[in-house]
Motif scaffolding. Structure first.
Motif, short mmCIF file in Angstrom:
data_model
loop_
_atom_site.label_atom_id
_atom_site.label_comp_id
_atom_site.label_asym_id
_atom_site.label_seq_id
_atom_site.Cartn_x
_atom_site.Cartn_y
_atom_site.Cartn_z
N ASN A 127 0.88 -1.17 0.00
CA ASN A 127 0.00 0.00 0.00
C ASN A 127 0.91 1.22 0.00
OD1 ASN A 127 -1.71 2.16 0.55
ND2 ASN A 127 -3.11 0.88 1.74
N GLN B 87 -2.55 3.73 -4.48
CA GLN B 87 -2.14 2.59 -5.30
C GLN B 87 -1.73 1.42 -4.41
OE1 GLN B 87 -2.35 2.68 -8.73
NE2 GLN B 87 -3.29 4.68 -8.34
N TYR C 106 4.37 10.59 -6.71
CA TYR C 106 3.55 11.36 -5.79
C TYR C 106 3.42 12.77 -6.35
CZ TYR C 106 4.42 7.36 -2.82
OH TYR C 106 4.50 6.07 -2.33
N SER D 175 -0.35 -3.03 -4.66
CA SER D 175 0.26 -4.04 -5.53
C SER D 175 0.38 -5.34 -4.76
CB SER D 175 1.65 -3.59 -6.01
OG SER D 175 2.26 -4.59 -6.82
N GLN E 78 6.37 4.21 -8.29
CA GLN E 78 5.26 5.07 -7.91
C GLN E 78 5.67 6.54 -8.01
OE1 GLN E 78 2.13 3.77 -6.95
NE2 GLN E 78 3.12 1.90 -7.72
N ASN F 130 -0.63 6.47 -1.77
CA ASN F 130 -1.09 7.42 -2.77
C ASN F 130 -2.31 6.89 -3.52
OD1 ASN F 130 0.11 5.35 -4.15
ND2 ASN F 130 1.32 6.64 -5.54
#
Length: 544
Positions: free
Chosen positions: A170, A175, A187, A177, A185, A173
């Motif tokens: 986690n 998102q 931001y 996986s 990632q 933002n």
């Protein structure tokens, strides 16, 4: 079933099996005695002289054997011993000698003996199996770069231990996986983001590992200032106090009366009444700057004010906030005519310009856990008052999660659900397994899905402040595998290898005995100096 031995007389082949073994053993022992008794053949095909009275004989014997023989004229042969024996006899006496020998023998002796050979072999095999216990994994990760800017790609690397097979990321933002190597990632705005990783293997699920990632804009300057008195008259000295953030290195004041200053905290006197737009511009290396403008009214401070100053006070909800959750602040000050508020949330890591507020009832979100000393200043016509309170922010956001082992399979499917939720002060759990069964605890027992289909299992959690979060997962149950549908893998069968007449393969005790027999025959031929291959070796034993 009888056995026939190639190259043996018919009468021997008709003997019982045990008798053949005994005869072969006896024959080998006799051959050993003969090897020690028969004089060697000389180079000129003559034999040494014998029959001399009162003669002293010396014999050295070396033989190779895998069995132990005992004879009347005692002869013992072992695999690894070497000995020299000396015997003395007269023409009218019978000499008794004891010899122990190995390898190839050369001896001069005369003896008559009966020997019995016994061979025993013992084999022991031990197998040990070791089972490895799988340990619970420990989640961990690193990321790069360590100080990303908005829009910069951040790469996450799993460094967990314990050989995990399942992953849940986690990124803070929005998102998530579920792979070991997640995508990079980004931001979009400055702030502090909480990233968590939970891993699992056959032993279970780890605790969540979290890290705070600070995303900072290159320009962190935020210009602000205050002044006193708040309602000055013409000719009063006004003190200006810089309250900017971002560590500026230069200050530029414009008092809107064609004067200015480059001091950080200057003083200024306006000569006439009126409204002045005072502007502060701050700068630092790299070309960064920020500007703020405030209007100061000069000349209305001559009014006589009656009444009391206000008493500042405030409250906030939730009473135990956590990282990433908005905190609502409520002004509860008392006093007549309060018309101005100033909040300072003591959040040095807030780079969005929201560290302070002039709203009466503002909200603020903390991106880092810890204790913050929040102050509120209120004003009325009689003056001002300030109060400070400590707000403690928890470490983990409320995050519902669980794992299912297994999440798919054939009916009937038994599934073990393991709670992996994170957050402080979780008070309730509401499970719905999608098959009509529910549960209200944190650790449900195994759930059985009897029929094929896709079931949606869900978990909703709630904390002490009434915040909730929900997580769902599909459980896939396939039709049961029937006996007719199963594919039987054929079991391979061994094909015997035909044994030829001269292959030398022998079964059971005959392999051992005939091998010894052939070896002794070859040793005897070598001792006698005969180079030809013996013509009466046993090459094979066949079942008839």
């Amino acid at each position: 079933m009888k056995k026939s031995i190639l190259f043996l007389p018919q009468w021997m082949q008709n003997l019982p099996d045990g008798t053949i073994s005994g005869l072969l053993g006896t024959l080998m022992a006799v051959l050993v005695i003969i090897a020690c008794a028969v004089p060697p053949v000389c180079a000129d095909n003559t034999t040494p002289m014998a029959g001399i009275t009162n003669t002293t004989a010396t014999a050295t014997a070396t033989a190779t054997a895998t069995a132990t023989e005992t004879a009347t004229a005692t002869a013992t042969a072992t695999a690894t011993a070497t000995a020299t024996a000396t015997a003395t006899a007269t023409a009218t006496e019978t000499a008794t000698a004891t010899a122990t020998a190995t390898a190839t023998a050369t001896a001069t002796a005369t003896a008559t003996a009966t020997a019995t050979a016994t061979a025993t072999a013992t084999a022991t095999a031990t197998a040990t199996a070791t089972q490895t216990q799988v340990a619970l994994p420990v989640a961990s990760f690193s990321y790069s770069p360590s100080n990303p800017a908005p829009g910069t790609a951040v790469t996450f690397t799993d460094t967990s231990s314990g050989s995990p097979t399942g992953y849940y990321w986690n990124f803070g933002n929005g998102q998530i996986s579920a792979v070991k190597y997640p995508p990079a990632q980004t931001y979009s705005s400055a702030g502090t983001y909480i990233v968590s990783l939970t891993v699992s293997n056959a032993a279970g699920t780890s605790a969540a590992y979290t890290r705070s990632i600070v995303v900072a804009s290159a320009n962190t300057l935020d210009a602000d200032f205050d002044f006193s008195p708040s309602s000055p008259d013409a000719g009063d000295s006004i003190s200006f106090t810089d309250e900017s953030e971002g560590n500026p290195t230069s200050w530029e004041w414009d008092f809107d009366d064609n004067t200015g200053s480059e001091n950080q905290n200057p003083s200024h006197t306006f000569s006439s009444d009126g409204e002045y737009d005072v502007k502060l511009t701050i700068r630092k290396s790299g070309g960064f700057s920020d500007t703020v403008t405030k209007t100061i009214t000069v000349g209305e401070g001559t009014t006589t004010v009656t009444g009391d100053k206000p008493t500042a006070s405030f409250s906030w909800t939730p009473s135990s906030p956590v990282v990433g959750s908005p905190v609502s602040f409520t002004d509860t000050s008392t006093g007549e005519g309060i018309d101005q508020w100033k909040w300072d949330f003591d959040d040095a890591m807030d780079f969005t310009g929201n560290r302070v507020s002039t709203l009466r009832n503002p909200q603020h979100t903390y991106q880092n856990s810890g204790s913050y000393y929040v102050t509120l200043t209120v004003w009325n016509d009689a003056g001002s008052n300030i109060i400070g309170k400590t707000v403690t922010v928890g470490t983990v956001q409320l995050n519902a999660r669980f794992n299912a082992y297994p999440s798919s399979g054939s009916a009937p499917l038994t599934v073990r659900f393991v709670d992996a939720s994170t957050g402080s002060g979780i008070e309730s759990y509401q499970w719905n397994f999608g098959n009509g069964r529910t549960y209200t605890g944190s650790s449900p027992s195994n759930v059985v899905y009897s029929s094929p289909g896709t079931y949606t299992a869900s978990l909703e959690i709630e904390d002490e402040n009434g915040r909730t979060d929900e997580f769902t997962m599909n459980i896939i149950v396939n039709p049961a595998v029937t006996a007719a549908a199963m594919t039987q893998t054929p079991v391979p069968t061994a094909t015997p290898v035909p044994v030829g007449e001269d292959t030398g393969f022998i079964d059971g005790e005959y392999r051992q005995m005939t091998g010894l027999y052939n070896e002794y025959i070859r040793i005897l031929f070598g001792f006698l100096g005969i180079d030809d291959e013996p013509g009466f070796l046993i090459f094979a034993v066949k079942k008839s």
